[in-house]
Design a protein around this motif. Structure first.
Motif, PDB file in Angstrom:
ATOM      1  N   THR A   4      -1.033  10.989  -2.267  1.00  0.00           N
ATOM      2  CA  THR A   4      -0.307   9.823  -2.773  1.00  0.00           C
ATOM      3  C   THR A   4       0.554   9.105  -1.739  1.00  0.00           C
ATOM      4  O   THR A   4       1.060   8.025  -2.027  1.00  0.00           O
ATOM      5  N   ARG A   5       0.753   9.675  -0.563  1.00  0.00           N
ATOM      6  CA  ARG A   5       1.678   9.027   0.374  1.00  0.00           C
ATOM      7  C   ARG A   5       1.343   9.408   1.811  1.00  0.00           C
ATOM      8  O   ARG A   5       0.653  10.392   2.065  1.00  0.00           O
ATOM      9  N   TRP A   6       1.837   8.611   2.729  1.00  0.00           N
ATOM     10  CA  TRP A   6       1.706   8.925   4.140  1.00  0.00           C
ATOM     11  C   TRP A   6       2.666  10.056   4.491  1.00  0.00           C
ATOM     12  O   TRP A   6       3.838  10.033   4.093  1.00  0.00           O
ATOM     13  N   SER A  62      11.111   4.414   8.489  1.00  0.00           N
ATOM     14  CA  SER A  62      10.756   4.478   7.064  1.00  0.00           C
ATOM     15  C   SER A  62      11.279   3.274   6.285  1.00  0.00           C
ATOM     16  O   SER A  62      11.890   3.399   5.218  1.00  0.00           O
ATOM     17  N   TYR A  82       5.346   1.964   2.189  1.00  0.00           N
ATOM     18  CA  TYR A  82       4.753   3.277   2.429  1.00  0.00           C
ATOM     19  C   TYR A  82       5.358   3.841   3.703  1.00  0.00           C
ATOM     20  O   TYR A  82       4.871   3.623   4.807  1.00  0.00           O
ATOM     21  N   SER A 123       3.974   5.209   7.597  1.00  0.00           N
ATOM     22  CA  SER A 123       2.576   4.822   7.806  1.00  0.00           C
ATOM     23  C   SER A 123       2.363   4.285   9.211  1.00  0.00           C
ATOM     24  O   SER A 123       3.306   3.950   9.936  1.00  0.00           O
ATOM     25  N   GLU A 173       7.994   0.322  -8.878  1.00  0.00           N
ATOM     26  CA  GLU A 173       6.591   0.719  -9.052  1.00  0.00           C
ATOM     27  C   GLU A 173       5.990   0.029 -10.266  1.00  0.00           C
ATOM     28  O   GLU A 173       6.598   0.009 -11.345  1.00  0.00           O
ATOM     29  N   TYR A 187      -3.734   5.190  -1.470  1.00  0.00           N
ATOM     30  CA  TYR A 187      -2.681   4.508  -0.733  1.00  0.00           C
ATOM     31  C   TYR A 187      -2.692   3.014  -1.052  1.00  0.00           C
ATOM     32  O   TYR A 187      -3.379   2.234  -0.384  1.00  0.00           O
TER      33      TYR A 187
END
Length: 656
Positions: free
Chosen positions: A102-104, A138, A142, A145, A240, A260
């Protein structure tokens, strides 16, 4: 004069024992100059041949650059590590990002190499460097990434970059030609996303365009539903979006292999269909295909693998792997015209080169450690270095504290061969891996005299044959045996002894036969296991007496019990007896149970269960007893007769 002759003679005797390895390595001693910068090697400390023709070089050098923002007029010390990878259809250069659903996730280069091997059975990482620049603060939707696009073995996990800085793509074709690296070209992708459906052999059977995002389809359209992140109006809070899918003609992946969504318009997603025709709200990391197209519906079943991505077209279309990069350092053997004008300082650097024959070269230049002879280099110095080692094209990737090069060692782990300026490996978003087909050996169990193992024998697109297991003791003595079916065992080993195990094999891949060997697995046998000398039971008044006698000179036993009918009694020692009353026993089925630790490496506690037999007491005299008595009686009678004769003979002599 005599002393001088003796000294000369002694010197020549010592010559064979003088280590000339570092000084005997050959290298180009000529200086390479690019504009106002230069590079020259002064000492080659390593030149190692790795598997499949890969070469690792470590050089100590001097460089200068007057084109820097802080010009370096004097020659300063540098340390350069180089990996030369021949272009062929066996060894591949792979861009790898951590396999998270679900995420980097940022990881060290070492960990990324291990994650690749975990997710690609039958392939091993031989060496690697760090890759693209990344969202180190960050700040993106995402976090963590890559800055630019990222393709992993055909999966375009990130289609577009997020940086305002103009970054370029570096692609690897892995086709065995001289056109092994694509860079400084036009990167293009399709406007539409595509659905790919796979069969149970992981082969693509159909690819169709996605018509809509998060909207119900009409006619034969294919719609994709997915959750995605977005910012509030002032871009301070990450929100979200979570759509709800219909309960008809919907095919949902609830736990994706990867999902992603960069935003509402861009997503990479891959996984197995887990739910059909179920209405639900989708969280980030989940996606669903909704369609009325009967042909598509017929191919979507439970556990069918599907993928959503934009496709690469144009100059990079034939690349299997793509990473982001920065400045183009060398093109067709010449430095770019604007290279001197780029503002620049010296830093640790990672960069990629290509030779005329297609050989790919991966470079690290250490820096920020001048006290250790590691100054760092600027762009023109990197160009000079690329030309020095025979490259015609070259591209910069992420450097600074990210600069890392690792090489696989003989035990299958990875050694960092450069000197990261942070003092240890920095976590990064992706790594450039050098991989090849190969088997791995795994330890199953080790005791005092036996060791069992497993190995990868089922490898996609490869045929593995002539497999042999090799055992090497601490003195270098080797024992070899033929093996098959993915497992093997060595017995009759010495307790408390160290060994290495590996397998040798032949692989047929891409019509090429490869002689290979797995990394060595080290283990140590344990202390001698306990020995049960006596164990039995006998019926006595009111119950049963269990007798036992166990030897354990190395104190390996953790517990020793008598088990019966779901209950147990601990013994009071290694030698003795235990009484169990009739009232506790329905049927006299007793088991001597012990757990012991042999302190092997890898260590494991072992168990031993022995069914205790009944002790039979036989009071009948044995067959030997009568014959012994008979023999004794005859001997006594003979003795008495002899004594009588001697007495008579003595009386006669006395009378005379």
């Amino acid at each position: 004069m005599k002393k001088i002759i003796i000294l000369i003679f002694a010197f020549f005797l010592l010559i064979p024992f003088i280590n000339l390895k570092a000084d005997s390595l050959e290298f180009n001693k000529e200086e390479v100059v690019v504009n106002k910068s230069s590079y020259q090697v002064v000492k080659r400390t390593n030149q190692d041949k790795l598997a499949f023709g890969i070469e690792h070089i470590r050089d100590e050098a001097l460089s200068k650059s007057e084109s820097l923002l802080t010009p370096a007029i004097n020659l300063d010390p540098q340390v350069t590590n180089v990996l030369n990878i021949p272009s062929n259809k066996i060894v591949k250069v792979i861009n790898w990002t951590f396999q998270s659903n679900t995420r980097w996730v940022r990881q060290t280069v070492k960990y990324l190499a291990k994650d690749y091997e975990k997710n690609n059975p039958g392939w091993i990482v031989l060496a690697a460097v760090n890759g693209d620049f990344f969202d180190i603060d960050s700040k993106q939707l995402y976090a963590g990434s890559t800055t630019s696009a990222a393709m992993n073995q055909g999966d375009l996990v990130r289609a577009e970059g997020h940086s305002t800085v103009s970054h370029k793509q570096i692609g690897f074709t892995n086709d065995g030609t001289t056109n092994s690296v694509i860079g400084d070209a036009l990167y293009q992708i399709t406007d539409q996303h595509y659905l790919t459906i796979y069969n149970n052999k992981d082969e693509s059977i159909i690819e169709v365009a996605i018509d809509k995002f998060n909207e119900e389809p009409t006619g034969d359209e294919v719609s994709l539903y997915f959750g995605y992140p977005y910012w509030n109006e002032d871009k301070t809070i990450r929100l979200e979006y979570k759509p709800t899918i219909p309960n008809t003609n919907s095919f949902t992946v609830k736990l994706a292999e990867r999902c992603y969504p960069d935003d509402k318009d861009h997503i990479f997603a891959k996984g197995l269909i887990s739910n059909i025709n179920e209405s639900m709200q989708l969280n980030i990391g989940q996606f669903s295909i909704v369609t009325n197209n009967e042909d598509i519906i017929s191919k979507l079943q439970l556990d069918t693998k599907i993928r959503i991505q934009q496709n690469v077209i144009g100059d990079y279309e034939n690349c299997t792997d793509i990473t982001g990069g920065g400045v183009t350092l060398l093109k067709n053997g010449e430095a770019p015209e604007n290279l001197e004008a780029i503002t620049d300082y010296r830093h640790p650097r990672t960069y990629i080169g290509k030779k005329k024959d297609g050989t790919i070269s991966l470079f690290t230049s250490d820096g920020r450690q001048q006290i250790n002879g590691m100054t760092g280099v600027g762009y023109e110095e990197m160009t000079a270095i690329l030309k020095y080692y025979g490259c015609v094209d070259g591209y910069n990737v992420d450097g600074g504290g990210s600069t890392t090069m690792i090489i696989r060692n003989e035990f299958g782990d990875f050694d960092v061969v450069n000197s990261p300026s942070d003092g240890s490996e920095r976590t990064v978003s992706n790594a450039i891996l050098v991989v090849a087909p190969g088997a791995k050996t795994y330890i199953d169990k080790v005791n005092d005299v036996e060791a069992s193992f497993n190995y990868t024998s089922s490898i996609k697109d490869m045929i593995m044959d002539n497999t042999k297991a090799c055992l090497v003791d601490k003195n270098g003595n080797e024992k070899e045996m033929d093996i098959q079916d993915g497992s093997f065992k060595f017995d009759n080993l010495n307790p408390q002894s160290e060994y290495d195990v590996y397998i040798k094999y032949q692989l047929k891949y891409n019509e090429t036969v490869i002689d290979g060997a797995s990394a060595k697995v080290h283990f140590k046998t344990g202390d001698p296991k306990p020995i049960v000398n006596i164990v039995n039971y006998e019926k006595v008044d009111g119950g049963y007496r269990i007798n036992y006698n166990v030897s354990d000179p190395y104190n390996t036993i953790l517990y020793l019990t008598i088990d019966f009918e779901g209950d147990f009694v601990e013994t009071s020692g290694l030698v003795g007896s235990t009484f169990i009353a009739d009232s506790q026993v329905t049927e006299p089925n007793f088991v001597l149970s012990m757990r012991y630790d042999l302190r092997s490496d890898p260590n494991d506690t072992l168990y031993m269960d022995i069914n205790i037999p009944l002790k039979v007491i036989d009071n009948t005299p044995s067959e030997e007893t009568p014959s012994k008595k008979k023999c004794g009686k005859k001997s006594a009678e003979l003795f008495i007769s002899l004594l009588s004769i001697l007495t008579i003979f003595a009386v006669i002599l006395k009378k005379k």
